[in-house]
Design a protein around this motif. Sequence first.
Motif, short mmCIF file in Angstrom:
data_model
loop_
_atom_site.label_atom_id
_atom_site.label_comp_id
_atom_site.label_asym_id
_atom_site.label_seq_id
_atom_site.Cartn_x
_atom_site.Cartn_y
_atom_site.Cartn_z
N SER A 103 0.80 -1.21 -0.04
CA SER A 103 -0.11 0.16 0.03
C SER A 103 0.89 1.21 0.19
N GLU A 106 0.60 3.88 6.20
CA GLU A 106 0.80 2.50 5.72
C GLU A 106 2.40 2.21 5.93
N ASN A 148 -0.30 4.03 -2.90
CA ASN A 148 -0.47 5.12 -2.47
C ASN A 148 0.47 6.12 -2.93
N TYR A 149 1.77 6.00 -2.89
CA TYR A 149 2.64 6.83 -3.43
C TYR A 149 2.27 7.44 -4.97
N ILE A 164 -1.54 9.01 3.85
CA ILE A 164 -1.92 7.43 3.80
C ILE A 164 -0.64 6.65 3.67
N VAL A 165 0.28 7.19 2.87
CA VAL A 165 1.60 6.58 2.77
C VAL A 165 2.43 6.64 4.03
N ALA A 199 -0.64 7.04 -6.30
CA ALA A 199 -1.65 7.86 -6.36
C ALA A 199 -1.34 9.17 -6.04
N LYS A 253 -3.11 11.89 0.29
CA LYS A 253 -2.54 10.64 0.00
C LYS A 253 -1.32 10.46 0.55
#
Length: 118
Positions: free
Chosen positions: A41, A68, A45-46, A64-65, A48, A61
């Motif tokens: 992930s 995770e 996510n990176y 989120i990185v 994204a 985003k």
Amino acid sequence: MKDLKLRTKEFAVDCWKFCHKIPHSREYNAYVNQLIRSSSSVGANYRAAQRAKSTADFINKLKIVEEEADESMYFLELFLEILDHDLEEVKALHSEANEIISIVVASINTAKRNQKER
């Protein structure tokens, strides 16, 4: 310095290769599954974040990185506690996750600063 897109992908692959060596059992499988999920992930996510629609979206985003990668560190710490082999590999993966977090947090802070200046 390696491109972070490549680095996060390599982190996921390296975690998978480590997990592949772990014996199959109900207890290990729970941690293995979580580490594979969180480490993959990070890169997803990176990627994204690189296609974010706005600075706010980019920051969200990247957060989120960060989460995770931190979760990956947690499961690697558990492996450090319970395994009696491959500890150097686990330490190297843990260090890489920590470095990714440092880079991402710096990027988040830069994006926030730039957002305020606009």
